[in-house]
Each structure stands twice: as C-alpha cells, then as structure tokens.
Enzyme design. Structure first.
Site, short mmCIF file in Angstrom:
data_model
loop_
_atom_site.label_atom_id
_atom_site.label_comp_id
_atom_site.label_asym_id
_atom_site.label_seq_id
_atom_site.Cartn_x
_atom_site.Cartn_y
_atom_site.Cartn_z
N LYS A 30 -24.86 29.94 -16.95
CA LYS A 30 -24.73 30.75 -18.16
C LYS A 30 -25.34 32.11 -17.89
CE LYS A 30 -23.24 30.23 -22.42
NZ LYS A 30 -22.25 29.29 -22.95
N LYS A 42 -20.23 27.31 -13.76
CA LYS A 42 -19.22 27.69 -14.76
C LYS A 42 -19.90 27.74 -16.11
CE LYS A 42 -15.09 28.51 -16.24
NZ LYS A 42 -15.65 29.75 -16.83
N THR A 54 -11.83 26.07 -28.00
CA THR A 54 -13.10 25.47 -28.44
C THR A 54 -12.97 24.92 -29.85
OG1 THR A 54 -14.21 27.12 -27.08
CG2 THR A 54 -15.60 25.81 -28.53
N LYS A 102 -22.15 19.18 -20.15
CA LYS A 102 -20.89 19.42 -20.85
C LYS A 102 -19.74 19.50 -19.84
CE LYS A 102 -20.96 22.97 -23.64
NZ LYS A 102 -20.78 24.30 -24.30
N SER A 159 -11.02 26.49 -19.83
CA SER A 159 -11.34 27.43 -18.75
C SER A 159 -11.07 26.78 -17.39
CB SER A 159 -12.82 27.82 -18.81
OG SER A 159 -13.05 28.81 -19.79
N ASP A 217 -18.69 33.99 -24.57
CA ASP A 217 -19.57 33.25 -25.48
C ASP A 217 -19.81 34.23 -26.63
OD1 ASP A 217 -21.32 30.60 -25.50
OD2 ASP A 217 -22.63 32.16 -26.26
P1 NDP Z 1 -18.46 34.91 -31.61
O1 NDP Z 1 -19.24 36.06 -31.12
O2 NDP Z 1 -16.98 34.98 -31.63
O3 NDP Z 1 -18.91 34.52 -33.10
C1 NDP Z 1 -20.24 34.20 -33.37
C2 NDP Z 1 -20.35 33.92 -34.86
O4 NDP Z 1 -21.64 33.36 -35.11
C3 NDP Z 1 -20.27 35.18 -35.70
O5 NDP Z 1 -19.76 34.87 -36.96
C4 NDP Z 1 -21.74 35.59 -35.80
O6 NDP Z 1 -22.04 36.41 -36.91
C5 NDP Z 1 -22.42 34.25 -35.91
N1 NDP Z 1 -23.77 34.36 -35.37
C6 NDP Z 1 -24.12 34.73 -34.12
N2 NDP Z 1 -25.45 34.76 -33.98
C7 NDP Z 1 -25.94 34.38 -35.16
C8 NDP Z 1 -27.25 34.20 -35.65
N3 NDP Z 1 -28.33 34.43 -34.86
N4 NDP Z 1 -27.38 33.79 -36.93
C9 NDP Z 1 -26.29 33.56 -37.71
N5 NDP Z 1 -25.03 33.71 -37.30
C10 NDP Z 1 -24.86 34.12 -36.05
O7 NDP Z 1 -18.96 33.66 -30.75
P2 NDP Z 1 -18.26 32.23 -30.55
O8 NDP Z 1 -17.50 31.84 -31.76
O9 NDP Z 1 -17.59 32.26 -29.24
O10 NDP Z 1 -19.55 31.31 -30.39
C11 NDP Z 1 -20.12 30.59 -31.48
C12 NDP Z 1 -20.93 29.43 -30.93
O11 NDP Z 1 -20.06 28.56 -30.20
C13 NDP Z 1 -22.05 29.79 -29.96
O12 NDP Z 1 -23.12 28.88 -30.12
C14 NDP Z 1 -21.41 29.57 -28.60
O13 NDP Z 1 -22.37 29.34 -27.61
C15 NDP Z 1 -20.57 28.35 -28.88
N6 NDP Z 1 -19.47 28.08 -27.97
C16 NDP Z 1 -18.53 29.02 -27.70
C17 NDP Z 1 -17.48 28.72 -26.86
C18 NDP Z 1 -16.38 29.68 -26.59
O14 NDP Z 1 -15.46 29.31 -25.88
N7 NDP Z 1 -16.39 30.88 -27.13
C19 NDP Z 1 -17.39 27.42 -26.17
C20 NDP Z 1 -18.41 26.47 -26.58
C21 NDP Z 1 -19.41 26.82 -27.43
P3 NDP Z 1 -22.25 38.00 -36.70
O15 NDP Z 1 -20.89 38.54 -36.45
O16 NDP Z 1 -22.87 38.45 -37.97
O17 NDP Z 1 -23.17 38.15 -35.53
O1 2IT Z 2 -20.58 27.23 -24.20
C1 2IT Z 2 -19.50 27.18 -23.59
O2 2IT Z 2 -19.05 26.12 -23.16
C2 2IT Z 2 -18.75 28.43 -23.42
N1 2IT Z 2 -19.19 29.46 -23.89
C3 2IT Z 2 -17.47 28.42 -22.63
C4 2IT Z 2 -17.75 28.52 -21.15
C5 2IT Z 2 -16.54 28.69 -20.27
O3 2IT Z 2 -16.76 28.82 -19.06
O4 2IT Z 2 -15.40 28.68 -20.74
#
Ligand code: NDP
Ligand code: 2IT
Length: 449
Positions: free
Chosen positions: A128, A92, A211, A116, A380, A168
């Site tokens: 992943k 997952k 999240t 996690k 999830s 993600d």
């Molecule tokens: P999104 O794609 O919705 O948003 C990502 C954000 O981070 C955007 O603002 C983006 O800016 C910025 N970003 C991405 N890459 C970079 C970079 N290399 N340098 C600077 N800024 C960057 O993703 P999420 O919000 O879903 O994910 C954000 C983080 O949270 C990640 O690390 C992800 O793995 C983690 N996460 C997400 C979960 C989920 O359920 N979605 C669960 C747990 C963790 P820009 O638009 O300019 O690229």
């Molecule tokens: O980093 C994470 O935990 C996620 N991007 C969410 C993974 C999921 O299966 O909901």
C-alpha cells in the site's frame, strides 16, 4: 486478550517496535486474535517465526514529494510505499491521497492487503502507499504536477513483476492516468505497472465498478447462505459517496434494495424514496462537489452535518464505504437497536474492534473488509492478466469472474470459520483462510527474507 503465549509475545513485540501506530496495531491485533487455533494446530508456524516475519514489512519506503502550486509556491508532501509481503506474488495494493496518510495508516492498509489479496485466489502479494497530499480544492494542473512528482520517485521501486499500485481514497482514473504517463516517460516502456487505468490505455472494463459491485455480490451470498435471504426489498444505508459507495449503491439497487443514505466527510443525506444515483454521480464524479448539493436537486431529501449520524438511520443492511473506524461502539449499538441484519465493509477497517464485537454478539451477519471489499483488487488482478495477455475481456466476462471470486471468498471464509469452531464468524474465517496460503508460501520459500 491473547491466551496463547506465542501470539501474546508477537503482539507485545509489534507494539514495542511500532509505538503510537494505532491503526497498524489494531489491524495486527485482529489478525493475531483470529489465529489462535491455527498456531496451536501447526507448531511449524512458531518454529519458523512466521508471525514475527509477517508483521514486519519486507520494505518501507518514505520519500519527499515536491511540487509547484498554481501560485508558483513550492509545496512539500510526504510519499510512502509499504511493500509488505511478496510470498504469493508481486506487491499489490492502492495509493491513498489524504491528509491523514502516515506510516501507521499505510502499514495497516498494507498488512490487511496481504490477506485480502490471498483470499482472491490470485497470485498477488500485499502493499500500500500514498501521500498526505490533500486533493480537495486543488486544480487539475496541481493534481497532475503532484502525481508526476510522486511517480518520479515511486518509479524506482515498482514494476509489473515487482509492485503494481492502484487507486484508493483520493486516487481514481484521473490520478492513475497522470501517474501512468509519468512512469511511461521515465521508463520508456508500456507495461501494466498500475491498475485502474483508463480503457484507452490498458485498463479493464468493470474495474471502476468492481469494489462496490463485489461488495454486493459478497453480501448477497452471505445473506443467501446464512439467512436464506437477499437484497430484495431491503433498506440499505451506505456511507461515503466515492468510488466504492457509488457502485455499491448501483448494484444494491439493481439487486432490488432501496439505498436511503450516503455521506461524505462533511455530512450525510437521507432520501426516504431511495437515492437518485444519477444526481449523485453528477455531483461527486462530474463536479467533484459536496454531497450536500443533493438536496438542491431533491428538495424532499434531508442533509445533516456530521458523519456518524448516518448510523442512526433505520436500515436492514449497512455498508460502510468511507474510511477506517467510522463505526464505533455507539454507532454499532444504534444500528443493532434499529434491527440491522447485515453489515459488510466496503471501506478498509471501518468498524472499530468494539463495534465488531457488538455486531457479532447481536448475531448480525458481518462481512469483514478483507473479504467483502476484495472485488476491487481481484479485478485489478484480472487487469494484470489482460495486460499480460495483451487482450481485453468484455464487461460481462470480467463481471462474471468477479462474481465467482466473491462467492468463492465468502465460502472460503465461511468454511474456515467452521473449521475453527466459530461457524459464521467471518472475521476469524477470512483471517485464517487468507493467512493459510501466505503462511504455506513463506514456509516453502525459507527464512532468508
Ligand atoms: P474515494 O476517494 O472515491 O471516496 C472516499 C469517500 O469517503 C468520500 O465520500 C470521502 O468524503 C469519504 N471519506 C474519506 N475520508 C473520510 C474521513 N476521514 N471521514 C469521513 N469520510 C471520509 O475513495 P474510495 O471510494 O475508493 O474508498 C473508500 C474506502 O474503500 C476506503 O476505505 C478504501 O480504502 C476502500 N477501498 C477502496 C477500493 C477501491 O478499489 N477504490 C478497494 C477496496 C477498498 P470526502 O469527499 O468528503 O473526503
Ligand atoms: O484496498 C484495496 O483493496 C484497494 N484500494 C484496491 C487495490 C488494488 O490494487 O486494486
């Protein structure tokens, strides 16, 4: 470094077998460093080669993703799925679409996901995936054709009882919809093979928010138990402006804090009056535009180019919610110099090891990603439960379960830190608590995989 010989040996071997995979090695090293007292107390770990096995993915799939762009040109990307560990449940974890996606990034994320997912208390293994496809500037049609081509191969490797991907970076509701549609066309079956689905076809209420909300529930519990404090009246800086950052902003604000900054990969905004989240949602979710647009709607706010400057803003609580290694040692020192009291990671591995060291040495409360951002995957898991039951729970019901899970994760990690004589070190606590369940399951299931 490692005082324990077994840990040193395992890390040397992983480094040799995965040369140049810096993100993966960083994630492995942090976990191994936390396990010293555990491997000393439990000789069966070494005897059964648990660590040698846990650092090696059960399966790593890499594939070609060919698609046709709007100009009729053929494009080729690289797709990945790392099925890291299924000891406690089906693989997952999310799918990331970003040009930086490579084997090292997918393996670091998959490895973190094992522990996690274990911490959530739900039966989910770790995995992943993703692609080096860059969604920026692509039309809706291009996104759809890419997602369909990606799923045409991924479909062979996933399934509701095998591997259940989700979103993600770069993968939200739109992309999950296109991928899910393609899976259903290919299999002719309706199952909960992806999570983060739309509400009209099997998605869970509160998964979108989970999240960011979960991060704030975890942080609130950490503040309450370790400092008898809360979000109320605090100034908060949040990096990113995607799914996690937006809903962390929403919940922190509901809990009485003032969020003064957000960013994207181009720069950051500072609004001393508190971010107006409706404007941010319109820019980022509705228009898919840049965060710099915010100052057009709020002329009193500031926009600054570059990402790292956001950590020089004075705040009580920092929630990094963008990407890996976004807080380095210098940024951590700037936060500490400005009096930060708590840092909790919404992104995966956003703090470098040196930054974590700075926070822990300064007595800053530190919530590591695999505990603090587990609310997304936990919800999830709740989406999978609802799909299996063929039921939909209300927003309030899912949100309440999420709160209980996040509070439980904090206490599990906190208690484990005490048992390791590192009270309050939640990096060690989360790693040990997450590891223990997976280790027990691997021991019980024998060595043939
Ligand atoms: P999104 O794609 O919705 O948003 C990502 C954000 O981070 C955007 O603002 C983006 O800016 C910025 N970003 C991405 N890459 C970079 C970079 N290399 N340098 C600077 N800024 C960057 O993703 P999420 O919000 O879903 O994910 C954000 C983080 O949270 C990640 O690390 C992800 O793995 C983690 N996460 C997400 C979960 C989920 O359920 N979605 C669960 C747990 C963790 P820009 O638009 O300019 O690229
Ligand atoms: O980093 C994470 O935990 C996620 N991007 C969410 C993974 C999921 O299966 O909901």
């Amino acid at each position: 470094m490692f005082k324990n010989e077994y840990l040193a040996k395992v890390y040397a071997e992983v480094s040799k077998r995965n040369p140049g995979e810096n993100e993966f090695l960083q994630a492995v090293r942090e976990v191994l460093e936390s396990l010293e007292s555990v491997v000393e107390k439990r000789p069966e770990i070494e005897k059964n080669g648990i660590l040698e096995r846990i650092v090696e993915p059960e399966r790593f799939i890499q594939f070609r993703v060919a698609w046709v762009d709007d100009n009729g040109n053929v494009q080729v990307n690289r797709g990945f799925r790392c099925q890291f560990n299924s000891a406690i449940g089906p693989y997952k974890g999310g799918l990331r679409l970003h040009p930086s996606v490579c084997a090292s990034v997918v393996k670091f994320l998959g490895f973190e996901q094992i522990f996690k997912n274990s911490l959530t208390g739900l039966p989910m293994g770790g995995g992943k995936g993703g692609s080096d496809f860059d969604p920026k500037g692509k039309s809706d049609g291009e996104i759809m054709r890419f997602c369909q081509s990606f799923m045409t191969e991924l479909e062979k490797h996933i399934g509701q009882f095998t591997d259940v991907p989700a979103g993600d970076i770069g993968v939200g509701g739109r992309e999950i919809g296109y991928m899910y549609g393609q899976y259903k066309r290919l299999r002719n079956e309706v199952t909960g093979v992806l999570t983060g689905k739309g509400l009209s076809y099997g998605g869970s209420l509160a998964r979108t928010e989970a999240t960011g909300y979960g991060l704030c529930y975890f942080t609130q519990e950490m503040l309450s138990c370790m400092k008898q404090d809360s979000f109320k009246g605090k100034t908060v800086v949040i990096s990113g402006s995607g799914n996690v950052a937006i809903f962390a902003t929403e919940k922190a604000t509901q809990l009485g804090a003032k969020v003064v900054a957000l960013s994207d990969s181009t720069g950051y905004i500072y609004d001393a009056n508190g971010i107006n989240l409706d404007i941010v949602k319109d820019i980022k979710l509705a228009k898919r535009a840049r965060i710099s647009e915010y100052v057009k709607a709020v002329p009193t706010a500031e926009y600054h180019d570059g990402c790292s400057g956001i950590w020089t803003i004075k705040c009580d609580i920092a929630l990094p919610c963008a990407t890996q290694n976004e807080i380095d040692e210098a940024s951590a020192k700037a936060l500490v110099a400005n009096g930060v009291m708590a840092v909790a990671e919404g992104a995966n591995m956003p703090s470098t090891p040196e930054a974590v060291e700075v926070f822990l040495n300064a007595g800053v409360l530190f919530g590591p990603a695999k505990a603090a951002n587990a609310g997304g995957v936990a919800t999830s898991g709740l989406e999978m439960s609802q799909n299996s039951l063929r039921l939909s729970w209300s927003f309030e019901e899912v949100d309440e379960r999420l709160q209980n899970i996040m509070i439980g994760i904090f206490h599990n990690a906190f208690n484990a830190s005490k048992e390791c004589n590192k009270e309050g070190n939640l990096v060690v606590g989360a790693n040990v608590a997450g590891f223990t369940k997976v280790c027990d399951a691997m021991l019980a299931q024998g060595i043939a995989y």
